[in-house]
Design an enzyme around this catalytic site. Structure first.
Site, mmCIF file in Angstrom:
data_model
loop_
_atom_site.group_PDB
_atom_site.id
_atom_site.type_symbol
_atom_site.label_atom_id
_atom_site.label_comp_id
_atom_site.label_asym_id
_atom_site.label_seq_id
_atom_site.Cartn_x
_atom_site.Cartn_y
_atom_site.Cartn_z
ATOM 1 C CB CYS A 1 -2.512 -0.255 8.817
ATOM 2 S SG CYS A 1 -1.239 1.005 8.991
ATOM 3 C CG ASN B 1 -0.303 -0.104 2.502
ATOM 4 O OD1 ASN B 1 0.844 -0.542 2.586
ATOM 5 N ND2 ASN B 1 -0.980 0.302 3.539
ATOM 6 C CD GLU C 1 3.804 -0.824 13.869
ATOM 7 O OE1 GLU C 1 2.564 -0.689 13.876
ATOM 8 O OE2 GLU C 1 4.536 -0.428 14.794
HETATM 9 P P1 NAD Z 1 0.853 -9.484 3.479
HETATM 10 O O1 NAD Z 1 0.999 -9.898 4.888
HETATM 11 O O2 NAD Z 1 0.147 -10.393 2.536
HETATM 12 O O3 NAD Z 1 2.286 -9.227 2.820
HETATM 13 C C1 NAD Z 1 3.195 -8.314 3.370
HETATM 14 C C2 NAD Z 1 4.607 -8.708 2.953
HETATM 15 O O4 NAD Z 1 4.926 -9.966 3.537
HETATM 16 C C3 NAD Z 1 4.808 -8.877 1.448
HETATM 17 O O5 NAD Z 1 6.051 -8.323 1.104
HETATM 18 C C4 NAD Z 1 4.804 -10.389 1.279
HETATM 19 O O6 NAD Z 1 5.555 -10.835 0.164
HETATM 20 C C5 NAD Z 1 5.479 -10.830 2.551
HETATM 21 N N1 NAD Z 1 5.179 -12.215 2.963
HETATM 22 C C6 NAD Z 1 4.073 -12.942 2.715
HETATM 23 N N2 NAD Z 1 4.171 -14.162 3.303
HETATM 24 C C7 NAD Z 1 5.355 -14.185 3.956
HETATM 25 C C8 NAD Z 1 6.025 -15.154 4.771
HETATM 26 N N3 NAD Z 1 5.472 -16.338 5.031
HETATM 27 N N4 NAD Z 1 7.213 -14.821 5.302
HETATM 28 C C9 NAD Z 1 7.776 -13.608 5.078
HETATM 29 N N5 NAD Z 1 7.202 -12.665 4.294
HETATM 30 C C10 NAD Z 1 6.002 -12.943 3.743
HETATM 31 O O7 NAD Z 1 0.166 -8.038 3.518
HETATM 32 P P2 NAD Z 1 -0.341 -7.173 2.287
HETATM 33 O O8 NAD Z 1 -1.608 -7.781 1.759
HETATM 34 O O9 NAD Z 1 0.784 -6.930 1.353
HETATM 35 O O10 NAD Z 1 -0.654 -5.765 3.004
HETATM 36 C C11 NAD Z 1 -1.881 -5.431 3.584
HETATM 37 C C12 NAD Z 1 -1.833 -5.570 5.096
HETATM 38 O O11 NAD Z 1 -0.785 -4.785 5.638
HETATM 39 C C13 NAD Z 1 -3.087 -5.085 5.766
HETATM 40 O O12 NAD Z 1 -3.505 -6.001 6.744
HETATM 41 C C14 NAD Z 1 -2.655 -3.794 6.448
HETATM 42 O O13 NAD Z 1 -3.427 -3.448 7.559
HETATM 43 C C15 NAD Z 1 -1.243 -4.085 6.786
HETATM 44 N N6 NAD Z 1 -0.481 -2.843 7.012
HETATM 45 C C16 NAD Z 1 -0.123 -2.511 8.287
HETATM 46 C C17 NAD Z 1 0.562 -1.316 8.537
HETATM 47 C C18 NAD Z 1 0.961 -0.904 9.938
HETATM 48 O O14 NAD Z 1 1.839 -0.060 10.069
HETATM 49 N N7 NAD Z 1 0.346 -1.429 10.998
HETATM 50 C C19 NAD Z 1 0.890 -0.497 7.469
HETATM 51 C C20 NAD Z 1 0.509 -0.867 6.197
HETATM 52 C C21 NAD Z 1 -0.175 -2.049 5.972
#
Ligand code: NAD
Length: 519
Positions: free
Chosen positions: A279, A150, A245
């Site tokens: 988020c 995002n 996060e």
């Molecule tokens: P996601 O968890 O699917 O992926 C995030 C990252 O993790 C990607 O780079 C992905 O390739 C990697 N990943 C996936 N599986 C993994 C594994 N098993 N081991 C290591 N890395 C792995 O999340 P998304 O769909 O890309 O993003 C949306 C989510 O992110 C939403 O839930 C949102 O709330 C959250 N988010 C949180 C914050 C915060 O600061 N709290 C900020 C932005 C987004």
């Protein structure tokens, strides 16, 4: 504009990940899926470069970081363009990520020296009287940073600047959905400003992410709660620290004495910014009954007037862009359809667009907590609004969530604002504002419940989380031996025991070592 592709290891034959523009489906670039071998190679190079980076000290590192800031500003239009192509954001939404970079670099470069300085600590107790206490910090050598789709530029920078300024090398793993902007930023760091090779960009999917966790000394993860749990489990097995996060379902509480013009503008921006894909987006609104109708009328008008599309170069002709993926769009669609099927009404929006991954900015009313839109993270341009009887009901419903990232409360009464803020179960509460706490870097951002573990930002803490602390004790006076060392002697040891009582007990009987009265 076609986004450049930069590979960590150009000669390596790796499968490729194609990146498409969500607004029109065009292929806009591709990156290698580096996998475990690519990650291990990048990690080894970073470890080799880190000691010299640490030796530069905060001032030396700040020079490179400020060059990076100049580079970002000089390349602003190009970076925003790449970001827009891979996310389908509006120009205005994407541009705010550049503003974040400027702020982050200026904050951490101007405070790093102070945050990383040796700390003198006041000693404690009689034994401490002859001691000097200090704390030194040393960075983790290699920090892993896994980010979601995002915020392709702001996401990695949010934690990366602090880690690099702490003296760590950083292995970045951007999302496979939007890897192009960070690939270009890393190229700029290494090639255009010739900064030390202490950041690497390992592109790829979940397997590449998992390999990052295997290779680093500390892991900073931003993403979904589901992936966060996996990473925490593996970090636990490896016994490396992790900071998470995760997702959110932020509540906005509008009390009857709120400034409704400001509150409705904030609700429109706070729930629709980045198409709701943040988020800390406003995901649900609770409004006290006396002002419910007026708030709903105002906010619906504002949401209805939003212009949707991917606007060209700096035209600012759109407010809200596309969803990043078909999968995310279908989650939004499911939440809205579930709500409508259970009796909610869409006052504006309510469906996907005919072309591109756009979902109309949507206001839902007559919602309740039986609906997915009030309980699950939607991460889309929806604003479900619920009427509540009073402050207590608003707080009870706001807290009825597995998430606890941030929240907001709207009132002109300071005492009431503080009271509600105290009772909301969230890591941050904005009073008469939305989302702003995250961008105030002196404040910690820490998700409660399933929204996270640990925190980011928060002044010195935001940088010290990338460091190991070292306690150092030295002697103020030179004694031949400490009184508690060998050999124990009846006279000296008894005197010492008496001193412990005299100085440590809380009443005279124990201080003087008298026997307890028999009962
Ligand atoms: P996601 O968890 O699917 O992926 C995030 C990252 O993790 C990607 O780079 C992905 O390739 C990697 N990943 C996936 N599986 C993994 C594994 N098993 N081991 C290591 N890395 C792995 O999340 P998304 O769909 O890309 O993003 C949306 C989510 O992110 C939403 O839930 C949102 O709330 C959250 N988010 C949180 C914050 C915060 O600061 N709290 C900020 C932005 C987004």
């Amino acid at each position: 504009m076609t986004a450049p592709t930069q590979e960590h290891r150009p000669n390596r034959v790796a499968p490729r990940i194609d990146v498409y523009c969500p607004a029109d489906g065009r292929l806009v670039g591709s990156v290698p899926d580096l996998g475990a071998a690519g990650v291990a190679a990048a990690a080894a190079e970073l470890r080799a470069a880190q000691p010299a980076w640490e030796d530069l000290g905060p001032d030396g590192r700040a020079k490179h970081m400020r060059n990076f800031l100049d580079w970002i500003l000089d390349n602003e239009k190009r970076l925003v363009g790449i970001m827009q192509e891979e996310t389908g954001k509006s120009w205005g939404d994407a541009g705010l990520e550049v503003a974040m970079c400027v702020d982050l670099i200026n904050y951490y470069t101007s405070h790093a020296k102070e945050f990383l300085a040796d700390r003198d600590i006041k000693s404690w107790g009689a034994a401490g009287m002859t001691k000097n206490l200090r704390v030194f910090v040393r960075p983790y050598q290699l920090v892993g940073m896994i980010t979601p789709w995002n915020g392709p530029l702001g996401g990695p920078m949010l934690d990366g600047v602090a880690a690099l300024m702490a003296g760590a090398a950083v292995l970045f793993k951007p999302s496979e959905v939007t890897p192009l902007t960070w690939t270009e930023a890393t190229r700029g760091w290494l090639e255009d400003i010739s900064a030390p090779p202490v950041m690497a960009n390992v592109t790829g999917g979940p397997e590449t992410g998992a390999a990052v966790v295997e290779n680093v000394d500390m892991i900073m993860f931003t993403g979904s709660t589901r992936t966060g749990r996996r990473i925490a489990a593996r970090a636990g097995e490896r016994l490396i620290p992790c900071s998470l996060e995760l997702g959110g379902k932020d509540a906005m509480v509008v009390l009857a004495d709120a400034d409704l013009d400001r509150a409705s503008s904030a609700a429109a921006w706070g729930s629709m910014w980045n198409s709701g894909q943040i988020c800390i987006s406003v995901e649900r609104v609770y409004v006290e009954a006396p002002v419910y109708d007026e708030f709903v009328t105002k906010v619906t008008e504002k949401v209805r007037s939003l212009r949707q599309g991917m606007d060209p170069d700096e035209s600012f002709s759109s407010d809200i862009g596309a969803m990043a993926t078909e999968n995310q769009l279908s989650i939004v669609e499911r939440h809205v359809q579930d709500a409508l099927a259970k009796g909610a009404r869409a006052l504006t929006g309510g469906k996907r667009a005919a072309h591109g991954l756009f979902f109309e900015p949507t206001v839902l009313v007559d919602v309740d907590h039986s609906m997915a839109c009030m309980r699950e993270e939607t991460f889309g341009p929806t604003m479900p609004i619920m009427k509540v009887a009073d402050e207590d009901e608003a707080i009870r419903l706001a807290n009825d969530s597995e998430y606890g990232l941030s929240a907001s409360v709207w009132t002109k009464d300071r005492v009431r604002g503080d009271r509600v803020a105290r009772r909301l179960e969230a890591g941050a509460v904005n009073i008469n504002n939305v989302m702003i706490s995250t961008f105030q870097l002196p404040l910690p951002m820490s998700g409660w419940k399933t929204s996270g573990v640990g925190s980011r930002s928060g002044g010195a803490a935001g940088m010290l989380k990338y460091c190991r602390q070292k306690s150092v004790v030295s002697e103020k006076v030179h004694l031949k031996a400490e009184p508690h060392w060998y050999p124990y002697k009846p006279g000296a040891s008894k005197l010492q025991a008496r001193m412990v009582r005299l100085l440590g007990a809380h009443d005279w009987r124990r201080r003087l070592g008298l026997s307890p009265r028999s009962r």
